[in-house]
Design a protein around this motif. Sequence first.
Motif: not given
Length: 143
Positions: A92-118
């Motif tokens: 249906h849709d596609g997009f490219v997300a840019q992160y300053p580094n992979a560590g930022a991605f890990f920080e996001m997915i470990k965030d408690v609020d992100y885990q509720l959002a997912v």
Amino acid sequence: MTTYIDPSPANFQAFKDLPRDQPIHMLNLLHYRDDADYPASHANAAKGWSGRRAYQEYGKTSGPIFNRVGGSIIWRGVFQTVVTGPDNMQWHDGFVAQYPNAGAFFEMIKDVDYQLAVVNRTAALLDSRLVRFEPGAAGGGFG
């Protein structure tokens, strides 16, 4: 048909084994459910949302975390047709997300609020792909 919502342990380990200190681009391909599939106990379960609407909720609830870690969307598009590939490859849709580094991605997915959002993402999607790329130079030709 095999569908993919979350990474397999092997794929996630391969992602974790790559360098964490360089910029990354994440290609996201999304195929929404007709009707969102929330756990019965979730606050959004009785709202009658479509998969697309549940994904919008994921974007709304995860967006502040994505922005805080330095993420940005550098391209997005609406699927039209497959030119090369299997006929049943429908998105249906596609997009490219840019992160300053992979560590930022890990920080996001470990965030408690992100885990509720997912939960909204999981309820929204029938199938997806998430593919990591190292950014390259834009412009010019194909080579």
